[in-house]
Scaffold this active site. Sequence first.
Site, PDB file in Angstrom:
ATOM      1  CB  CYS A  51      42.822  35.222  34.228  1.00  0.00           C
ATOM      2  SG  CYS A  51      43.326  36.691  33.178  1.00  0.00           S
ATOM      3  CD  GLU A  83      38.172  40.803  31.407  1.00  0.00           C
ATOM      4  OE1 GLU A  83      36.961  41.576  29.884  1.00  0.00           O
ATOM      5  OE2 GLU A  83      38.267  39.629  31.477  1.00  0.00           O
TER       6      GLU A  83
HETATM    7  N1  LIG Z   1      39.657  37.238  32.807  1.00  0.00           N
HETATM    8  C1  LIG Z   1      40.528  38.693  33.823  1.00  0.00           C
HETATM    9  O1  LIG Z   1      40.403  38.990  32.928  1.00  0.00           O
HETATM   10  C2  LIG Z   1      41.028  37.514  35.163  1.00  0.00           C
HETATM   11  C3  LIG Z   1      41.950  38.147  36.096  1.00  0.00           C
HETATM   12  C4  LIG Z   1      42.870  38.497  36.975  1.00  0.00           C
HETATM   13  C5  LIG Z   1      42.070  37.450  38.488  1.00  0.00           C
HETATM   14  N2  LIG Z   1      41.182  36.586  37.230  1.00  0.00           N
HETATM   15  C6  LIG Z   1      40.350  35.807  38.296  1.00  0.00           C
HETATM   16  O2  LIG Z   1      40.317  36.150  39.726  1.00  0.00           O
HETATM   17  C7  LIG Z   1      40.674  35.153  40.263  1.00  0.00           C
HETATM   18  C8  LIG Z   1      41.815  35.511  41.984  1.00  0.00           C
HETATM   19  O3  LIG Z   1      41.628  36.663  42.140  1.00  0.00           O
HETATM   20  P1  LIG Z   1      40.444  37.029  43.771  1.00  0.00           P
HETATM   21  O4  LIG Z   1      40.994  35.192  44.224  1.00  0.00           O
HETATM   22  O5  LIG Z   1      40.946  38.129  43.778  1.00  0.00           O
HETATM   23  O6  LIG Z   1      38.915  36.151  43.004  1.00  0.00           O
HETATM   24  P2  LIG Z   1      37.449  36.722  44.239  1.00  0.00           P
HETATM   25  O7  LIG Z   1      37.362  36.643  43.600  1.00  0.00           O
HETATM   26  O8  LIG Z   1      38.114  35.829  45.179  1.00  0.00           O
HETATM   27  O9  LIG Z   1      37.577  38.226  44.784  1.00  0.00           O
HETATM   28  C9  LIG Z   1      38.269  39.814  43.857  1.00  0.00           C
HETATM   29  C10 LIG Z   1      37.836  40.878  44.223  1.00  0.00           C
HETATM   30  O10 LIG Z   1      35.646  40.566  44.386  1.00  0.00           O
HETATM   31  C11 LIG Z   1      35.758  40.772  46.202  1.00  0.00           C
HETATM   32  N3  LIG Z   1      35.164  40.323  46.305  1.00  0.00           N
HETATM   33  C12 LIG Z   1      34.625  38.516  47.393  1.00  0.00           C
HETATM   34  N4  LIG Z   1      33.577  37.865  47.235  1.00  0.00           N
HETATM   35  C13 LIG Z   1      32.723  39.625  47.040  1.00  0.00           C
HETATM   36  C14 LIG Z   1      31.216  39.386  46.834  1.00  0.00           C
HETATM   37  N5  LIG Z   1      29.985  39.366  47.626  1.00  0.00           N
HETATM   38  N6  LIG Z   1      30.958  41.693  46.804  1.00  0.00           N
HETATM   39  C15 LIG Z   1      31.649  41.700  46.486  1.00  0.00           C
HETATM   40  N7  LIG Z   1      32.965  41.765  46.260  1.00  0.00           N
HETATM   41  C16 LIG Z   1      33.818  40.808  46.100  1.00  0.00           C
HETATM   42  C17 LIG Z   1      37.742  40.094  46.253  1.00  0.00           C
HETATM   43  O11 LIG Z   1      37.387  40.765  47.746  1.00  0.00           O
HETATM   44  C18 LIG Z   1      37.915  41.439  45.426  1.00  0.00           C
HETATM   45  O12 LIG Z   1      38.324  42.373  45.468  1.00  0.00           O
HETATM   46  C19 LIG Z   1      41.080  33.582  39.261  1.00  0.00           C
HETATM   47  O13 LIG Z   1      40.343  33.061  39.240  1.00  0.00           O
HETATM   48  C20 LIG Z   1      41.381  34.403  38.635  1.00  0.00           C
HETATM   49  O14 LIG Z   1      41.741  33.747  37.413  1.00  0.00           O
HETATM   50  C21 LIG Z   1      40.465  37.143  36.326  1.00  0.00           C
HETATM   51  O1  LIG Z   2      45.282  37.495  35.188  1.00  0.00           O
HETATM   52  C1  LIG Z   2      44.815  37.693  33.506  1.00  0.00           C
HETATM   53  C2  LIG Z   2      45.149  39.064  33.667  1.00  0.00           C
HETATM   54  O2  LIG Z   2      44.599  39.718  33.211  1.00  0.00           O
HETATM   55  C3  LIG Z   2      46.829  39.752  34.077  1.00  0.00           C
HETATM   56  S1  LIG Z   2      47.150  40.122  32.298  1.00  0.00           S
HETATM   57  O3  LIG Z   2      46.389  40.868  31.604  1.00  0.00           O
HETATM   58  O4  LIG Z   2      46.917  38.571  31.601  1.00  0.00           O
HETATM   59  O5  LIG Z   2      48.385  40.380  32.622  1.00  0.00           O
END
Ligand SMILES: NC(=O)c1ccc[n+]([C@@H]2O[C@H](COP(=O)([O-])OP(=O)(O)OC[C@H]3O[C@@H](n4cnc5c(N)ncnc54)[C@H](O)[C@@H]3O)[C@@H](O)[C@H]2O)c1
Ligand SMILES: O=C[C@H](O)CS(=O)(=O)O
Length: 483
Positions: free
Chosen positions: A289, A255
Amino acid sequence: MIQTTDFSSVLKSGYYVDGQWKETQQHYDVTNPSTKALVAKVAYCSTKEAKEVVDSAAKALTAWQAITAKERAQRLKKWFDLIIANQKELATLLVTEQGKPLAEGMGEVVYAASFVEWFAEEAKRIYGDVIPAHKGDSRIVVIKQPVGVIAAITPWNFPLAMLTRKIAPALAAGCTAVIKPSEETPLSAHALVHLAEMAGIPAGVLNVVSGDAKAIGEVFTQDKRVRKISFTGSTKTGKFLYQACANTMKKMSLELGGNAAFIVFEDADIDAAVEGAMASKYRNTGQTCVCVNRFFVHDAVYENFTQKLAAAVKKLTVGDAFSEGATQGPLINQMAFDKVSNHVKDAIAKGAKVLVGGKPSELGGTFFEPTVLIDATKEMLMSSEETFGPISACYRFNSEEEVIALANDTDFGLSSYFYTQNLSRAWRIAEALECGMVAINEGMLSTEVAPFGGIKDSGIGREGSKYGIEEYLNIKYVLMGSI
Ligand SMILES: NC(=O)c1ccc[n+]([C@@H]2O[C@H](COP(=O)([O-])OP(=O)(O)OC[C@H]3O[C@@H](n4cnc5c(N)ncnc54)[C@H](O)[C@@H]3O)[C@@H](O)[C@H]2O)c1
Ligand SMILES: O=C[C@H](O)CS(=O)(=O)O
């Protein structure tokens, strides 16, 4: 700042393995993004602890699979009840480490609990098939079995909901789990598994480590006993993990990032569109996201919509999570703040005009003024990159063909929104948009009952809904011959 609830009843700062909270020699600081105050010193885990938790989850698997689906459902329901009973404590802890306004934190607890309730029900409905055999002396059935040990890696923006959206279906299916929450917000995950233990989830079924993300990830991706990685986070990290899991052929749920289009057609209800825009764009201070990243507004209604949007944005209140009336919190960290600032400066340098906001908040720190920019163009960074902040970028268009091309001109494909009163157009546009989720005349699409997920660089797989549990099951075809 009015912090009215003590979260000590759910605060755990060790790592959780084999049903025990354990300590490490090293610790890392979790700080409040509004005040930079220390919230807790958390066990800093790395390779050794990551291997411990995989051992623990593997050991617990047989017994957890052996109990009946009904029994798993009952324990998940008890977990749901405990989450709801501790809503204020969980919300207070969550917003202290993540920064969103308390009202949003209270909402996230209920949203997170909804996945536990939903999959408590789904646990009892994991059906297979009986297939008419191709030979008279044979019988064919299809059964569904739990994948096994899964790894859940989650982001900081919804530290409760992004975890239950993975763990609830995993447990319902009969899997055990190793969890790595974001180092920005680990305490919410700790609180969740603390309540799961109280609900009767046996030792070893859930395990939590955090600290050296890269080293922990290396263990999770390379250990053959981990049969699935369920990741929510940035596209960059998701792609890294996807590649890393190839040699052990894990099942993957990814995701990832988004670049949502929000289209306002000339026949839209403008007041409804502004209401939907506010719900989608400024939730969690634009750090979701599925937040709108690009507003495409038909020329005929461009002034009307943008002026009304600016008027609504002016009513937003920036403040820390516990400030009365605060509706916008801080950005999670300096890197996030710098990205938002850079996107705004880049847009202005390339011709965008500021209707409201456009600069850091006078509160300082990582607070940024909710902003509306007009005359945006595709040359700006925020057209192709996920801003992940409280910035509305408004673009013009004149035809359906033009706006579909603009909306789909992105490597992402998570969610899109559009407003129209025309039913035929609604179908044409919904089918033409390249993404996993489309909302029509609505700005809030996230719910446990519907499949959440994207295509292209926004990921693979779906979470929530009847589809969400399939991600934690393997299909087995059984042929019985010579009957
Ligand atoms: N599609 C969705 O449902 C959804 C939901 C929430 C957030 N997001 C996305 O997440 C991003 C923001 O979240 P973020 O800053 O925490 O993302 P991120 O990718 O920096 O981190 C996400 C997780 O991955 C871990 N991580 C990072 N590098 C890693 C590695 N090499 N090995 C294992 N784990 C690792 C981090 O510690 C954290 O727990 C945005 O791009 C947002 O769009 C998507
Ligand atoms: O950042 C995106 C997550 O999926 C949050 S929500 O499910 O849209 O509330």
